[in-house]
Design a protein around this motif. Structure first.
Motif: not given
Length: 274
Positions: A204-212
């Motif tokens: 979840q953190a990875f996806v959130a980081e990539r999506a801003g």
């Protein structure tokens, strides 16, 4: 029929609360709903609970928590190579190490799929691209970011039911960031659940980081959950690493750690593999 666990502030606390509740239902539950306020927060109490469970698993020569996390998100590879290179590194390692049965490797299923014409694509990266478009001025869809893990062509033939993690649904909340809901067809609470929750938080953190985006809450729905005795040592064997009594003792010890805890500052986890 369902068992709803009050929202907990971290993965470790959510695991303790849910495991304690499942014990009250004769070590088995249906539609167990766990909600984690911040799935990437760890304090000293969380770390102590994680160490307690990890030591237990290692004692019985079972997969440690870091290995379970890695099936959902290979955090160490991402830290080393970054995106998108770590996808390729993961697939190379996967193909080299996994020659026969591809069981429980959820990240491989999330990141490598084939169209009907046989073309390979990355469903997770496709989902991230949709989120990035949204944040860069595209239409503000709130519920268009789904990721299937269950494969009916491969898993439908299995009498065991296939992969335990079936589906992931990401949601964009206007105030609370990127939320994730995960559905499991079955959840073994001793050997897998805590590691799964931590791994889902990392994903979840990875996806959130990539999506801003910021990381929101994590909700896990286990349509069946159990206080397990561990994986059978030999296929079709009735011999298991630990009994229900030892599993219950582990949960009780973890709950005591939680009960004696005092308010502490959130910090990074002490476990480097997480």
């Amino acid at each position: 029929m369902y068992i709803a666990i009050p929202t907990q502030k971290s993965c470790a606390r959510a695991w303790v609360a849910a495991a304690m509740e499942i014990m009250k239902h004769n070590d088995e539950g249906y539609n167990v709903i766990v909600d984690v306020e911040n799935p990437v927060s760890f304090d000293s109490t969380d770390n102590e609970i994680i160490s307690e469970v990890d030591d237990f698993l290692r004692k019985y020569d079972c997969y440690p928590i870091s290995t379970v996390c890695n099936t959902i998100f290979p955090q160490s590879l991402y830290n080393q190579h970054g995106a998108p290179v770590f996808y390729e590194k993961y697939h190379e390692a996967f193909d080299r190490l996994t020659k026969t049965r591809r069981w429980g490797r959820y990240f491989e299923r999330m990141t490598r799929h084939q169209t009907r014409l046989g073309k390979t694509y990355n469903p997770l990266e496709q989902l991230i691209g949709k989120l990035q478009e949204r944040e860069n001025g595209g239409q503000k869809f709130k519920s268009a970011y789904e990721l299937a893990v269950y494969d009916p062509l491969e898993d439908g033939r299995s009498r065991w039911g296939g992969q335990c993690l079936s589906f992931l649904s990401f949601k964009c909340h206007p105030n609370k960031g990127l939320m994730l809901t995960a559905m499991y067809r079955n959840h073994t609470y001793i050997s897998r659940c805590l590691g799964n929750l931590i791994g889902l938080g990392q994903l979840q953190a990875f996806v959130a980081e990539r999506a801003g985006l910021t990381v929101g809450s994590l909700t896990c729905v286990s349509t069946h959950a159990e206080i397990d005795k561990g994986p059978a040592r030999i296929k079709d064997s009735k011999q298991f690493p630990w009994g229900v009594r030892n599993a219950r003792d582990l949960i009780t010890r973890s709950n005591k750690i939680l009960c004696k805890s005092v308010t502490s500052t959130v910090s990074e986890p002490i476990h480097d593999d997480f």
